[in-house]
Scaffold this active site. Structure first.
Site, PDB file in Angstrom:
ATOM      1  N   HIS A 133      70.242  37.886-107.016  1.00 52.67           N
ATOM      2  CA  HIS A 133      71.097  37.840-108.217  1.00 52.67           C
ATOM      3  C   HIS A 133      70.498  36.979-109.328  1.00 52.67           C
ATOM      4  CE1 HIS A 133      74.182  40.109-106.274  1.00 52.67           C
ATOM      5  NE2 HIS A 133      74.357  39.209-105.324  1.00 52.67           N
TER       6      HIS A 133
ATOM      7  N   TYR B 116      87.075  30.909-105.019  1.00 55.65           N
ATOM      8  CA  TYR B 116      87.356  32.233-104.455  1.00 55.65           C
ATOM      9  C   TYR B 116      88.860  32.495-104.554  1.00 55.65           C
ATOM     10  CZ  TYR B 116      87.583  36.020-101.029  1.00 55.65           C
ATOM     11  OH  TYR B 116      87.809  37.222-100.394  1.00 55.65           O
TER      12      TYR B 116
ATOM     13  N   HIS C  10      75.242  44.003-102.349  1.00 52.28           N
ATOM     14  CA  HIS C  10      75.442  43.754-103.782  1.00 52.28           C
ATOM     15  C   HIS C  10      74.246  44.241-104.597  1.00 52.28           C
ATOM     16  CE1 HIS C  10      77.949  40.706-101.673  1.00 52.28           C
ATOM     17  NE2 HIS C  10      78.820  41.028-102.615  1.00 52.28           N
TER      18      HIS C  10
ATOM     19  N   ASP D 231      70.747  44.998 -99.693  1.00 53.54           N
ATOM     20  CA  ASP D 231      71.927  44.119 -99.666  1.00 53.54           C
ATOM     21  C   ASP D 231      73.126  44.908-100.229  1.00 53.54           C
ATOM     22  OD1 ASP D 231      72.603  40.856 -99.763  1.00 53.54           O
ATOM     23  OD2 ASP D 231      73.789  42.050-101.178  1.00 53.54           O
TER      24      ASP D 231
HETATM   25  C1  OKP Z   1      75.365  37.336-102.775  1.00 51.07           C
HETATM   26  B1  OKP Z   1      74.452  38.311-102.036  1.00 51.07           B
HETATM   27  C2  OKP Z   1      83.835  38.301-103.484  1.00 51.07           C
HETATM   28  C3  OKP Z   1      83.186  37.614-104.657  1.00 51.07           C
HETATM   29  C4  OKP Z   1      81.798  37.344-104.299  1.00 51.07           C
HETATM   30  C5  OKP Z   1      79.674  36.432-105.017  1.00 51.07           C
HETATM   31  C6  OKP Z   1      78.953  37.349-104.110  1.00 51.07           C
HETATM   32  C7  OKP Z   1      77.507  36.992-104.005  1.00 51.07           C
HETATM   33  C8  OKP Z   1      76.760  37.808-103.005  1.00 51.07           C
HETATM   34  N1  OKP Z   1      85.101  38.848-103.772  1.00 51.07           N
HETATM   35  N2  OKP Z   1      81.038  36.725-105.289  1.00 51.07           N
HETATM   36  O1  OKP Z   1      74.176  39.479-102.720  1.00 51.07           O
HETATM   37  O2  OKP Z   1      74.905  38.654-100.725  1.00 51.07           O
HETATM   38 ZN    ZN Z   2      75.081  40.621-100.951  1.00 46.43          ZN
END
Ligand code: OKP
Ligand code: ZN
Length: 342
Positions: free
Chosen positions: A159, A19, A197, A195
């Protein structure tokens, strides 16, 4: 509402997440589930049930065989290659290169991964299987007549593509459940992904299908993970055209904006006349989420739970993300409470 849950999620807890160039304790951590369980108990909604053994048939319909074999053997191959850390690849089939699966485990990981924050550890495969079993057991409850169920999945799933893992996800629990509904006789299944994302994996799996409608509300890909999918013009392909609907939204979106997208998605779902609804339930739309940029309040979660109930569909909630750990319990259970009690 029955809550399906397994302790085996604990088998997956990487030491690190890449990160901002640092290794930090993963945002997607076991305590997330504990906060949800605690809040369910507090509101006497903890009608818990353990998952049954996973039937691999629906899993094999939504995931690639080579991918499943890779996930199963990755840790053994990695350690046998002499590597001592958790699994992170170094090379990728980037633009213009050959997307052929290599033999070396480091290359194979690069072939099957879509983002590098997600480590595989010794217990990851077993935890991912248990998470899929949780989703499938809850799906079977709904297929057998329950009006709703909550699959308290961890690790999350949305994902995970047909043949790629990443974004904290390995097996696509919501897709496995949707396929399970189909196999149990449902003609049409809708998936509503709330969600923060984009549900790129679920989109990928059902992109060419017209029996599963996928609607996703999410942070616009210009600014948010997974960055390379989730635009509004991704509408499905072939006979799946028109059965994939994305609602990307800009940073700062509050419920006035988000709730409109939800109503639009529910309108599309109603037109589709599904026999069952799968909700990919991430609560990382919360205003204090550490890795997201929407601004929903805890009360908004109750509101939208009640809105989803108005669709009057057999509904399976599948847990996805949510990283403001002190609030994840309240926000998640607010959705379920709003759904059940208005
Ligand atoms: C999984 B779910 C943040 C980068 C995050 C991965 C996120 C995964 C989210 N700057 N990278 O959809 O909650
Ligand atoms: Zn998410």
């Amino acid at each position: 509402m029955k809550v399906v849950y397994s302790e085996d999620h604990r088998l997956h807890f990487p030491q690190g997440e890449l990160y901002g160039g640092e290794f930090v304790t993963p945002f997607e951590r076991p305590s997330r589930v504990e906060y949800i369980l605690r809040e369910l108990k507090k509101r006497k909604m903890d009608d818990l049930m353990a998952p049954a053994r996973l039937d691999m048939k629906p899993v094999a319909k939504v995931h690639d065989r080579g991918f499943l074999e890779f996930l199963e053997s990755a840790w053994r191959e990695w350690t046998e290659a002499g590597f001592r850390g958790e699994i992170i690849p170094t090379g990728f089939a980037a633009r213009g290169m050959r997307a052929k699966k290599p033999n070396h485990i480091d290359g194979k990981v690069g072939y099957y991964i879509l983002s590098m924050e997600t480590c595989i550890t010794a217990g990851t495969w077993e935890a991912a299987l248990s998470s899929a079993a949780v989703a499938q057991t809850a799906q079977k409850l709904v297929s057998s007549g329950a009006s709703s169920a909550f699959a308290l999945c961890r690790p999350p799933g949305h994902h995970a593509h047909h043949d790629m893992y990443g974004g904290y996800c390995f097996l696509n629990n919501a897709a496995i459940a949707a396929q399970g509904f189909r196999d149990a006789g449902a003609k049409r299944v809708a998936i509503l992904d709330v969600d923060f994302h984009h549900g790129n994996g679920t989109q990928d799996i059902f992109y060419a299908r017209n029996d599963v409608l996928f609607c996703s509300l999410h942070g616009q890909p210009e600014d948010a993970f997974p960055y390379f999918l989730g635009y509004r013009d991704e509408k499905g392909t072939g006979k799946g055209e028109g059965f994939n609907i994305n609602y990307p939204m800009p940073p700062g979106a509050k419920y006035d904006v988000w709730g409109k997208a939800l109503k639009a998605a529910l309108g599309q779902i109603k037109r589709f006349k599904p026999d069952a609804l799968v909700v990919s339930l991430g609560v990382d739309t919360f205003k204090d989420d550490p890795i997201s940029f929407f601004k929903l309040t805890s009360e908004d979660f109750r509101t939208y739970g009640a809105t989803i109930a108005k669709a009057k569909l057999p509904t399976l909630f599948v847990m996805e993300g949510g990283y403001a750990v002190e609030a994840i319990g309240i926000n998640t259970v607010n959705v379920l409470d709003g759904f059940l009690n208005g």
